[in-house]
Write a protein that holds these residues in place. Sequence first.
Motif, PDB file in Angstrom:
ATOM      1  N   VAL A  38      -4.492  -3.146   0.315  1.00 23.05           N
ATOM      2  CA  VAL A  38      -4.243  -2.148  -0.739  1.00 23.05           C
ATOM      3  C   VAL A  38      -5.346  -2.193  -1.790  1.00 23.05           C
ATOM      4  CG1 VAL A  38      -2.701  -1.519  -2.631  1.00 23.05           C
ATOM      5  CG2 VAL A  38      -1.743  -2.066  -0.396  1.00 23.05           C
ATOM      6  N   VAL A  39      -5.737  -3.395  -2.192  1.00 26.19           N
ATOM      7  CA  VAL A  39      -6.841  -3.539  -3.151  1.00 26.19           C
ATOM      8  C   VAL A  39      -8.121  -2.947  -2.570  1.00 26.19           C
ATOM      9  CG1 VAL A  39      -8.302  -5.201  -4.344  1.00 26.19           C
ATOM     10  CG2 VAL A  39      -5.823  -5.539  -4.289  1.00 26.19           C
ATOM     11  N   GLY A  40      -8.369  -3.204  -1.280  1.00 25.90           N
ATOM     12  CA  GLY A  40      -9.549  -2.639  -0.641  1.00 25.90           C
ATOM     13  C   GLY A  40      -9.536  -1.121  -0.625  1.00 25.90           C
ATOM     14  N   PRO A  49      -0.587   5.240  -1.266  1.00 27.32           N
ATOM     15  CA  PRO A  49       0.696   5.727  -1.815  1.00 27.32           C
ATOM     16  C   PRO A  49       1.639   4.578  -2.163  1.00 27.32           C
ATOM     17  CG  PRO A  49       0.079   6.992   0.136  1.00 27.32           C
ATOM     18  CD  PRO A  49      -0.875   5.840   0.058  1.00 27.32           C
ATOM     19  N   TRP A  50       2.236   4.668  -3.328  1.00 29.18           N
ATOM     20  CA  TRP A  50       3.110   3.587  -3.786  1.00 29.18           C
ATOM     21  C   TRP A  50       4.340   3.434  -2.907  1.00 29.18           C
ATOM     22  CZ3 TRP A  50       8.144   4.700  -4.915  1.00 29.18           C
ATOM     23  CH2 TRP A  50       8.462   6.041  -5.142  1.00 29.18           C
ATOM     24  N   TRP A  51       4.821   4.542  -2.350  1.00 24.03           N
ATOM     25  CA  TRP A  51       6.047   4.454  -1.561  1.00 24.03           C
ATOM     26  C   TRP A  51       5.822   3.710  -0.251  1.00 24.03           C
ATOM     27  CZ3 TRP A  51       6.228   6.642   3.259  1.00 24.03           C
ATOM     28  CH2 TRP A  51       5.257   7.622   3.556  1.00 24.03           C
ATOM     29  N   ARG A  52       4.598   3.714   0.251  1.00 24.10           N
ATOM     30  CA  ARG A  52       4.318   2.935   1.456  1.00 24.10           C
ATOM     31  C   ARG A  52       4.331   1.442   1.141  1.00 24.10           C
ATOM     32  NH1 ARG A  52       3.286   5.766   5.924  1.00 24.10           N
ATOM     33  NH2 ARG A  52       2.343   7.837   5.842  1.00 24.10           N
ATOM     34  N   SER A  53       3.776   1.078  -0.001  1.00 19.88           N
ATOM     35  CA  SER A  53       3.829  -0.325  -0.418  1.00 19.88           C
ATOM     36  C   SER A  53       5.269  -0.758  -0.657  1.00 19.88           C
ATOM     37  CB  SER A  53       3.002  -0.526  -1.695  1.00 19.88           C
ATOM     38  OG  SER A  53       1.638  -0.226  -1.468  1.00 19.88           O
ATOM     39  N   LEU A  54       6.081   0.136  -1.228  1.00 17.16           N
ATOM     40  CA  LEU A  54       7.493  -0.171  -1.451  1.00 17.16           C
ATOM     41  C   LEU A  54       8.223  -0.355  -0.119  1.00 17.16           C
ATOM     42  CD1 LEU A  54       9.750  -0.480  -3.552  1.00 17.16           C
ATOM     43  CD2 LEU A  54      10.154   1.979  -3.369  1.00 17.16           C
ATOM     44  N   SER A  55       7.881   0.455   0.869  1.00 15.41           N
ATOM     45  CA  SER A  55       8.493   0.312   2.188  1.00 15.41           C
ATOM     46  C   SER A  55       8.141  -1.037   2.812  1.00 15.41           C
ATOM     47  CB  SER A  55       8.025   1.449   3.106  1.00 15.41           C
ATOM     48  OG  SER A  55       8.614   1.341   4.380  1.00 15.41           O
ATOM     49  N   LEU A  60       9.712  -6.878   4.034  1.00 16.47           N
ATOM     50  CA  LEU A  60       9.631  -8.312   3.739  1.00 16.47           C
ATOM     51  C   LEU A  60      10.935  -8.827   3.133  1.00 16.47           C
ATOM     52  CD1 LEU A  60       6.019  -8.667   2.266  1.00 16.47           C
ATOM     53  CD2 LEU A  60       6.784  -8.908   4.629  1.00 16.47           C
ATOM     54  N   ALA A  61      11.546  -8.025   2.257  1.00 15.94           N
ATOM     55  CA  ALA A  61      12.806  -8.453   1.635  1.00 15.94           C
ATOM     56  C   ALA A  61      13.914  -8.579   2.670  1.00 15.94           C
ATOM     57  CB  ALA A  61      13.204  -7.463   0.541  1.00 15.94           C
ATOM     58  N   LEU A  62      14.010  -7.613   3.575  1.00 15.01           N
ATOM     59  CA  LEU A  62      15.034  -7.679   4.621  1.00 15.01           C
ATOM     60  C   LEU A  62      14.783  -8.867   5.549  1.00 15.01           C
ATOM     61  CD1 LEU A  62      17.473  -6.521   6.059  1.00 15.01           C
ATOM     62  CD2 LEU A  62      15.949  -4.936   7.263  1.00 15.01           C
ATOM     63  N   PHE A  63      13.531  -9.090   5.901  1.00 12.55           N
ATOM     64  CA  PHE A  63      13.187 -10.245   6.741  1.00 12.55           C
ATOM     65  C   PHE A  63      13.595 -11.543   6.055  1.00 12.55           C
ATOM     66  CE2 PHE A  63      10.191 -13.538   8.110  1.00 12.55           C
ATOM     67  CZ  PHE A  63      10.318 -13.468   9.489  1.00 12.55           C
ATOM     68  N   PHE A  96      10.945  -0.262   8.437  1.00 14.66           N
ATOM     69  CA  PHE A  96      10.335  -0.301   7.107  1.00 14.66           C
ATOM     70  C   PHE A  96       8.839  -0.575   7.206  1.00 14.66           C
ATOM     71  CE2 PHE A  96      14.752  -1.077   5.729  1.00 14.66           C
ATOM     72  CZ  PHE A  96      14.819  -0.212   4.645  1.00 14.66           C
ATOM     73  N   ALA A  97       8.449  -1.496   8.094  1.00 14.64           N
ATOM     74  CA  ALA A  97       7.035  -1.832   8.239  1.00 14.64           C
ATOM     75  C   ALA A  97       6.239  -0.655   8.794  1.00 14.64           C
ATOM     76  CB  ALA A  97       6.878  -3.056   9.147  1.00 14.64           C
ATOM     77  N   ALA A  98       6.824   0.099   9.726  1.00 14.74           N
ATOM     78  CA  ALA A  98       6.114   1.239  10.312  1.00 14.74           C
ATOM     79  C   ALA A  98       5.896   2.341   9.286  1.00 14.74           C
ATOM     80  CB  ALA A  98       6.897   1.775  11.511  1.00 14.74           C
ATOM     81  N   PHE A  99       6.901   2.608   8.443  1.00 19.03           N
ATOM     82  CA  PHE A  99       6.723   3.621   7.409  1.00 19.03           C
ATOM     83  C   PHE A  99       5.715   3.168   6.347  1.00 19.03           C
ATOM     84  CE2 PHE A  99      11.015   5.321   8.742  1.00 19.03           C
ATOM     85  CZ  PHE A  99      10.508   6.518   9.207  1.00 19.03           C
TER      86      PHE A  99
END
Length: 297
Positions: A38-40, A49-55, A60-63, A96-99
Amino acid sequence: MRRRLPTPSPSEFWSIWHVDPLAVALLVLAAGTYGWLVVGAHRSRRPWPWWRSLSFAGALALFAVLQFGIVGMYDQTLRWAFVLRLALLFFAVPTFAAFAAPVTLLRTGGPARLAHAASAVMGSRPVRVLGTAIVSPLVALALFCLLLTPLSAALRTSSVGAVAITVLVPLLGFALLAPLSEPGVLRSSTFVTAEFLLAFVELMLDAIPGIVLRITNHVLDGATVMASGPAWFPSPLRDQHLAGDLLWFIAEVADVPVLISLFVRWQRTDRREADDVDALSDEEMDALTRAHLARRD
């Protein structure tokens, strides 16, 4: 007096936690890599897009909940915990990871060599085969049919099996789902329409193992000794029925994001084919029409 159900109360469910070193390492690696990309992307003036990072954070949270909570604590003891962990690692975490589109992010903010490698992988024949609604229902059906055999008990009680599920099952789910959500794998509109029809068939196929677990009145995996634990631990047969209920429900719900991904793919394909037609000259369009009519004669 009200009979107590053989399941933990909500307070018990959310109060049981433990530490899984392998899961911690995987979470740190995944979060660090995604954040670095993301930084790159921002450095290359292509904001992510912020929503992709949120996804991705949701994945990670579900895992983490599955590995550190009650499901990860008792998955080697209880069938319903094992099935819940297996199904969500295969369906929900990869969704979630795919989105979050990590492959697209790699091509956007990663090193050029890795970006080219990612593009080559997404365009490879194995990915094109995996990224269809023809393969994924068969893989899911084969995976969950193992729960109907004695191999399920051996896998559930094995430490090696637990590690393999933690690492390989989410990767397998992501490999099946990512091509549906990642741009770069092109299909014809006819092929995507066929995928829609097969996805509806998948609604029935994925539910078969859960239904069998639920309606069978003997323990299918052969593990008939009741596990020792808290007072809410169910009998082996009741444990199997709970596992069947969970698998049946999850398998049906999990097809919704697949259908959404197929719809998005159909939109992209239809737009691309419409642009190709609009780009044709009148002479090229006439020639295409004549060729089409000649094939029908």
